[in-house]
Design an enzyme around this catalytic site. Structure first.
Site, PDB file in Angstrom:
ATOM      1  N   PHE A 198     -13.803   3.447   4.834  1.00 39.90           N
ATOM      2  CA  PHE A 198     -12.711   2.432   3.881  1.00 39.90           C
ATOM      3  C   PHE A 198     -12.250   3.470   2.504  1.00 39.90           C
ATOM      4  O   PHE A 198     -13.355   3.293   1.995  1.00 39.90           O
ATOM      5  CB  PHE A 198     -13.777   1.439   3.533  1.00 39.90           C
ATOM      6  CG  PHE A 198     -12.283  -0.172   2.764  1.00 39.90           C
ATOM      7  CD1 PHE A 198     -11.317  -0.846   3.920  1.00 39.90           C
ATOM      8  CD2 PHE A 198     -12.276  -0.057   1.695  1.00 39.90           C
ATOM      9  CE1 PHE A 198     -10.954  -1.422   3.532  1.00 39.90           C
ATOM     10  CE2 PHE A 198     -10.909  -0.982   1.724  1.00 39.90           C
ATOM     11  CZ  PHE A 198     -10.219  -1.849   1.701  1.00 39.90           C
ATOM     12  N   ARG A 234      -5.382   0.460  -6.900  1.00 43.13           N
ATOM     13  CA  ARG A 234      -4.762   0.781  -6.512  1.00 43.13           C
ATOM     14  C   ARG A 234      -3.813   1.708  -7.241  1.00 43.13           C
ATOM     15  O   ARG A 234      -3.084   2.843  -6.552  1.00 43.13           O
ATOM     16  CB  ARG A 234      -3.550  -0.170  -5.590  1.00 43.13           C
ATOM     17  CG  ARG A 234      -3.439  -1.012  -4.555  1.00 43.13           C
ATOM     18  CD  ARG A 234      -2.244  -2.195  -4.893  1.00 43.13           C
ATOM     19  NE  ARG A 234      -2.190  -3.017  -4.392  1.00 43.13           N
ATOM     20  CZ  ARG A 234      -2.199  -3.442  -2.534  1.00 43.13           C
ATOM     21  NH1 ARG A 234      -1.925  -1.922  -2.008  1.00 43.13           N
ATOM     22  NH2 ARG A 234      -2.629  -4.315  -2.143  1.00 43.13           N
ATOM     23  N   GLU A 292       3.838   4.161   5.322  1.00 43.83           N
ATOM     24  CA  GLU A 292       3.027   3.584   6.203  1.00 43.83           C
ATOM     25  C   GLU A 292       1.684   4.350   4.743  1.00 43.83           C
ATOM     26  O   GLU A 292       1.559   5.241   5.010  1.00 43.83           O
ATOM     27  CB  GLU A 292       2.271   2.992   7.200  1.00 43.83           C
ATOM     28  CG  GLU A 292       1.568   2.334   7.357  1.00 43.83           C
ATOM     29  CD  GLU A 292       0.943   0.840   6.651  1.00 43.83           C
ATOM     30  OE1 GLU A 292       1.600   0.652   5.983  1.00 43.83           O
ATOM     31  OE2 GLU A 292       0.714   0.430   7.118  1.00 43.83           O
ATOM     32  N   ASP A 293       0.813   2.900   4.471  1.00 44.48           N
ATOM     33  CA  ASP A 293      -0.225   3.689   3.949  1.00 44.48           C
ATOM     34  C   ASP A 293      -1.398   4.186   4.914  1.00 44.48           C
ATOM     35  O   ASP A 293      -1.727   5.737   4.875  1.00 44.48           O
ATOM     36  CB  ASP A 293      -1.245   3.010   2.549  1.00 44.48           C
ATOM     37  CG  ASP A 293      -1.109   1.812   3.367  1.00 44.48           C
ATOM     38  OD1 ASP A 293      -0.945   1.409   4.170  1.00 44.48           O
ATOM     39  OD2 ASP A 293      -2.081   0.963   2.508  1.00 44.48           O
ATOM     40  N   GLY A 350       0.303  -1.343  -0.279  1.00 43.88           N
ATOM     41  CA  GLY A 350      -0.232   0.191   0.053  1.00 43.88           C
ATOM     42  C   GLY A 350       1.056   1.446   0.102  1.00 43.88           C
ATOM     43  O   GLY A 350      -0.289   2.593  -0.645  1.00 43.88           O
ATOM     44  N   LYS A 370      -6.636   7.091  10.329  1.00 43.28           N
ATOM     45  CA  LYS A 370      -7.466   6.629  10.862  1.00 43.28           C
ATOM     46  C   LYS A 370      -7.734   6.126  12.370  1.00 43.28           C
ATOM     47  O   LYS A 370      -7.667   5.061  13.261  1.00 43.28           O
ATOM     48  CB  LYS A 370      -8.288   5.753  10.296  1.00 43.28           C
ATOM     49  CG  LYS A 370      -9.493   5.697  10.145  1.00 43.28           C
ATOM     50  CD  LYS A 370     -10.023   4.165   9.076  1.00 43.28           C
ATOM     51  CE  LYS A 370      -9.900   3.861   8.020  1.00 43.28           C
ATOM     52  NZ  LYS A 370     -10.918   2.221   7.394  1.00 43.28           N
ATOM     53  N   ASP A 372      -6.219  -0.305  -0.892  1.00 50.95           N
ATOM     54  CA  ASP A 372      -6.459  -1.725  -2.095  1.00 50.95           C
ATOM     55  C   ASP A 372      -8.029  -1.687  -1.783  1.00 50.95           C
ATOM     56  O   ASP A 372      -7.629  -1.299  -0.187  1.00 50.95           O
ATOM     57  CB  ASP A 372      -5.813  -2.954  -2.858  1.00 50.95           C
ATOM     58  CG  ASP A 372      -5.619  -3.333  -1.503  1.00 50.95           C
ATOM     59  OD1 ASP A 372      -5.244  -3.508  -0.308  1.00 50.95           O
ATOM     60  OD2 ASP A 372      -6.218  -4.255  -0.869  1.00 50.95           O
ATOM     61  N   ASP A 388      -4.481   2.364  11.371  1.00 53.84           N
ATOM     62  CA  ASP A 388      -6.094   1.743  11.096  1.00 53.84           C
ATOM     63  C   ASP A 388      -5.956   1.125  13.101  1.00 53.84           C
ATOM     64  O   ASP A 388      -5.826   2.264  14.041  1.00 53.84           O
ATOM     65  CB  ASP A 388      -6.452   0.950  10.611  1.00 53.84           C
ATOM     66  CG  ASP A 388      -8.372   0.302  10.526  1.00 53.84           C
ATOM     67  OD1 ASP A 388      -8.668   1.211  10.908  1.00 53.84           O
ATOM     68  OD2 ASP A 388      -8.673  -0.829  10.020  1.00 53.84           O
ATOM     69  N   THR A 389      -5.969  -0.346  13.633  1.00 56.20           N
ATOM     70  CA  THR A 389      -6.169  -0.356  14.340  1.00 56.20           C
ATOM     71  C   THR A 389      -4.639   0.236  15.167  1.00 56.20           C
ATOM     72  O   THR A 389      -4.216   0.046  16.281  1.00 56.20           O
ATOM     73  CB  THR A 389      -6.021  -1.114  14.690  1.00 56.20           C
ATOM     74  OG1 THR A 389      -5.100  -2.527  13.785  1.00 56.20           O
ATOM     75  CG2 THR A 389      -7.161  -2.325  14.234  1.00 56.20           C
ATOM     76  N   GLY A 390      -3.607  -0.113  14.881  1.00 55.51           N
ATOM     77  CA  GLY A 390      -2.460   0.301  15.001  1.00 55.51           C
ATOM     78  C   GLY A 390      -0.993  -1.351  15.234  1.00 55.51           C
ATOM     79  O   GLY A 390      -0.011  -0.640  15.336  1.00 55.51           O
ATOM     80  N   THR A 440       0.123  -3.782  12.701  1.00 52.05           N
ATOM     81  CA  THR A 440       0.327  -3.681  11.944  1.00 52.05           C
ATOM     82  C   THR A 440       1.905  -2.773  12.699  1.00 52.05           C
ATOM     83  O   THR A 440       2.854  -3.203  12.586  1.00 52.05           O
ATOM     84  CB  THR A 440       0.927  -3.035  10.461  1.00 52.05           C
ATOM     85  OG1 THR A 440      -0.903  -4.298  10.202  1.00 52.05           O
ATOM     86  CG2 THR A 440       0.831  -3.412   9.203  1.00 52.05           C
TER      87      THR A 440
HETATM   88  P1  IMP Z   1      -3.955  -2.111  11.729  1.00 55.31           P
HETATM   89  O1  IMP Z   1      -2.743  -2.736  11.611  1.00 55.31           O
HETATM   90  O2  IMP Z   1      -4.751  -2.110  11.921  1.00 55.31           O
HETATM   91  O3  IMP Z   1      -3.477  -0.563  11.667  1.00 55.31           O
HETATM   92  O4  IMP Z   1      -3.932  -1.764   9.516  1.00 55.31           O
HETATM   93  C1  IMP Z   1      -3.331  -1.525   8.695  1.00 55.31           C
HETATM   94  C2  IMP Z   1      -3.316  -2.349   7.234  1.00 55.31           C
HETATM   95  O5  IMP Z   1      -5.091  -2.414   6.783  1.00 55.31           O
HETATM   96  C3  IMP Z   1      -3.378  -0.906   6.435  1.00 55.31           C
HETATM   97  O6  IMP Z   1      -1.661  -1.700   6.533  1.00 55.31           O
HETATM   98  C4  IMP Z   1      -4.220  -1.324   5.481  1.00 55.31           C
HETATM   99  O7  IMP Z   1      -3.321  -2.495   4.544  1.00 55.31           O
HETATM  100  C5  IMP Z   1      -5.272  -1.481   6.037  1.00 55.31           C
HETATM  101  N1  IMP Z   1      -6.140  -1.212   5.922  1.00 55.31           N
HETATM  102  C6  IMP Z   1      -6.992  -0.260   6.865  1.00 55.31           C
HETATM  103  N2  IMP Z   1      -7.652   0.254   6.372  1.00 55.31           N
HETATM  104  C7  IMP Z   1      -7.879   0.503   5.490  1.00 55.31           C
HETATM  105  C8  IMP Z   1      -8.848   1.092   4.386  1.00 55.31           C
HETATM  106  O8  IMP Z   1      -8.940   1.969   4.995  1.00 55.31           O
HETATM  107  N3  IMP Z   1      -8.527   1.088   2.989  1.00 55.31           N
HETATM  108  C9  IMP Z   1      -7.949  -0.379   2.809  1.00 55.31           C
HETATM  109  N4  IMP Z   1      -6.982  -0.786   3.521  1.00 55.31           N
HETATM  110  C10 IMP Z   1      -6.946  -0.529   4.528  1.00 55.31           C
HETATM  111 MG    MG Z   2      -0.729  -2.002   4.418  1.00 52.20          MG
END
Ligand code: IMP
Ligand code: MG
Length: 176
Positions: free
Chosen positions: A152, A165, A97-98, A42, A130, A159, A101-103, A105
């Site tokens: 989303f 993408r 990072e793209d 991403g 987010k 993607d 979200d939850t943090g 990753t």
């Molecule tokens: P986290 O571990 O929840 O912070 O997730 C991060 C990953 O989830 C990002 O690197 C994205 O690949 C994917 N992701 C989370 N939200 C979105 C979204 O709104 N669109 C596309 N990918 C997302």
């Molecule tokens: Mg990603």
């Protein structure tokens, strides 16, 4: 196909914001060498544009591909699909990072790099933040392009099932 995309952040807005972030990074690391670590897939497009706007003596690239699983524990685990090609020991690392979200990753990647390698420093640069769904707060976002609502989004690297993408803007994916 039952989906449509409405523009949230235009190509021009992305371009302008990247110039601002790149200027900030160039100022913060003035005279230093950095290694940009792109989280695949991403963040590829963002990193390419960010890198070209940096004014630093040496900018290296490396790439990681990880997937996260929330599973049954609140901390979750990550699977390293592709590790770094070279050691980042003693280097200033900027994780690109793209979206955070939850943090989960990003926090796991930081943990992994801090323990396995011995970088001089690690900072986070994410295109999108987010915060609505944040679960893990063990990290600081040093550079963020845009804070977005709990939608989303796709485009500019992000993607939905590997599609969208290549859109030059960021849009909200609607299912109809
Ligand atoms: P986290 O571990 O929840 O912070 O997730 C991060 C990953 O989830 C990002 O690197 C994205 O690949 C994917 N992701 C989370 N939200 C979105 C979204 O709104 N669109 C596309 N990918 C997302
Ligand atoms: Mg990603």
């Amino acid at each position: 196909m039952g989906e449509n995309v409405t523009v949230l952040i235009t190509e021009q807005e992305i371009k302008k914001r990247i110039a601002v972030i790149a200027a900030q990074i160039s100022k913060d690391y003035a005279g230093e060498d950095v290694c940009l670590v792109c989280l695949l897939k991403g963040a590829v497009i963002f990193m390419c544009d960010l890198a070209r706007a940096l004014d630093l003596p040496s900018v290296e690239f490396d790439f990681m591909d990880v997937s996260s699983y929330s599973g049954t524990t609140s901390t979750g685990i990550i699977k390293i699909n592709k590790d770094l090609s070279d050691s980042v020991e003693g280097k200033h690392v900027i994780l690109v990072e793209d979206i955070v979200d939850t943090g989960l990753t990003i926090s796991k990647v930081i943990e992994f790099l801090t323990h396995q390698q011995n970088p001089k420093s690690i900072k986070i640069c994410t295109l999108l933040d987010k915060p609505a769904r944040r679960d893990v707060n063990r990290f600081n976002i040093d550079y963020a392009g845009f804070v977005i609502p709990d939608e989303f989004v796709v485009g500019y690297g992000l993607d939905y099932e590997q599609r969208y993408r290549n859109l030059p803007y960021i849009g909200v994916l609607n299912f109809s």
